[in-house]
Design an enzyme around this catalytic site. Structure first.
Site, mmCIF file in Angstrom:
data_model
loop_
_atom_site.group_PDB
_atom_site.id
_atom_site.type_symbol
_atom_site.label_atom_id
_atom_site.label_comp_id
_atom_site.label_asym_id
_atom_site.label_seq_id
_atom_site.Cartn_x
_atom_site.Cartn_y
_atom_site.Cartn_z
ATOM 1 N N HIS A 167 0.812 -1.222 0.000
ATOM 2 C CA HIS A 167 0.000 0.000 0.000
ATOM 3 C C HIS A 167 0.847 1.275 0.000
ATOM 4 O O HIS A 167 0.672 2.157 -0.828
ATOM 5 C CB HIS A 167 -0.886 0.033 1.254
ATOM 6 C CG HIS A 167 -1.704 -1.179 1.490
ATOM 7 N ND1 HIS A 167 -2.870 -1.459 0.812
ATOM 8 C CD2 HIS A 167 -1.534 -2.201 2.381
ATOM 9 C CE1 HIS A 167 -3.393 -2.587 1.270
ATOM 10 N NE2 HIS A 167 -2.609 -3.061 2.199
HETATM 11 O O1 RIB Z 1 -4.719 -0.068 5.205
HETATM 12 C C1 RIB Z 1 -3.356 -0.146 4.870
HETATM 13 C C2 RIB Z 1 -2.577 0.893 5.600
HETATM 14 O O2 RIB Z 1 -2.680 0.687 7.006
HETATM 15 C C3 RIB Z 1 -1.074 0.840 5.304
HETATM 16 O O3 RIB Z 1 -0.528 2.115 5.434
HETATM 17 C C4 RIB Z 1 -0.546 -0.054 6.389
HETATM 18 O O4 RIB Z 1 0.834 0.212 6.686
HETATM 19 C C5 RIB Z 1 -1.403 0.367 7.547
HETATM 20 O O5 RIB Z 1 -0.817 1.537 8.109
#
Ligand code: RIB
Ligand code: CA
Length: 317
Positions: A247
């Site tokens: 992500h």
């Molecule tokens: O939902 C994904 C996000 O939440 C990413 O940034 C992961 O590292 C968590 O922080």
């Protein structure tokens, strides 16, 4: 207009976190960027654990000259919720990493960003910002001085989603941890880009390619492969995937190279008081609210360009 020379300055606010760690490595590998510092927010794990995790990543990568500062240990108004089920108790469970070789800077990262962005604003300069954790730190800065938004060239947020949730059926983790903060940030007077789950879940990095990282036979390649191996366990069990959505690296890549992300300028509001939809990013896809668009919402990403950039960056250490 994004400055094109090495004059590009950036800040990463994050909650390492396995994908935050990859995002850090991606950001620090770019000659066009001067990474002014790493700001830490509580999210995936506690603030202290995330500060330590950032220091560990920098130590392995030989980047201990990059300053780390801890920020907010709790969301603006809610108790902290962490994600040990995804990232382990330390925030970076899985690989055996050295203790940080350099201590964090003894300054709150919100105070640091207030100072740095204030100086940039007063000098007529701008700084690019990537936020890959809950938006508590960024919101605290903008709540203290909304005019600092004018010193932010572009703010790319990993968070939210148009059509899905990963922590509840309605909400993505970063926004759910601190929806009040996200609501403040999404109304900031600057270019805000949202890289949500719709984008990151379309850019799954295959587990079959983790060996390419191991084959680099470098400390960073091995660390990245070990981090992703651990991250894969959750995604295999939760989603039946044989790969991982990195992500936060998607968000940093979109800040570095805006052209790889397709976006629509839409109205986004954040639900902060709902039984079933708390923390939802409510994206007005068809303009039915008549409210002014405030966020450039990611709708898709050039997966090959993203993956190539990430692999090239990790191989450059
Ligand atoms: O939902 C994904 C996000 O939440 C990413 O940034 C992961 O590292 C968590 O922080
Ligand atoms: Ca994160």
């Amino acid at each position: 207009m994004t400055p094109t020379s090495t004059s590009r300055r950036m800040i990463l606010d994050c909650d390492p976190g396995h994908d935050d760690a990859i995002a850090m490595l991606l950001a620090l590998a770019q000659p066009v960027w001067t990474v002014e510092g790493i700001s830490i927010v509580a999210g995936n794990t506690t603030l202290d654990n995330a500060v330590r995790a950032a220091g560990q990543v920098l130590t392995v990568a030989g980047q201990t000259h990059v300053p780390v500062r801890g920020g907010m240990a709790q969301p603006l108004v809610r108790p902290l919720r962490t994600a040990p089920n995804v990232h382990g108790e330390t925030g970076l469970d899985g690989p055996v990493l050295p203790e940080p070789a350099v201590a964090p800077v003894d300054e709150h990262s919100v105070d640091w960003m207030l100072r740095l962005l204030g100086e940039a604003r007063d000098a007529g300069e701008t700084v690019e910002v990537a936020a890959t954790g809950p938006l508590t730190n960024v919101a605290a800065v903008l709540r203290r001085d909304p005019t600092l938004a004018h010193a932010i060239e572009r703010l790319v947020v990993m968070g939210g989603a148009i059509n899905e949730g990963n922590t509840t059926p309605a909400a993505e983790f970063n926004v759910l941890v601190d929806p009040e903060a996200a609501s403040i940030v999404f109304d900031a007077d600057t270019e805000i880009v949202m890289v949500g789950l719709d984008v990151t879940h379309s850019a799954i990095f295959p587990g079959a390619r983790f060996d390419e990282l191991r084959a680099l036979n470098t400390p960073v390649g091995t660390m990245a492969a070990d981090l992703l191996d651990f991250f894969l366990r959750f995604h295999r069990q939760q989603y039946g995937l044989d790969g991982v959505p990195i992500h936060d690296a998607c968000a940093v890549a979109a800040l570095l190279r805006p052209e790889i992300l397709q976006t629509r300028h839409l109205r986004v509001d954040v639900e902060t008081a709902s039984t079933f939809c708390d923390g939802r990013t409510v994206v007005d896809l068809w303009g039915v609210t008549g409210r002014e668009p405030n966020v450039h919402v990611g709708t898709s990403i050039d997966v090959d360009a993203f993956t190539d950039l990430m692999m090239e960056s990790l191989a450059s250490y």
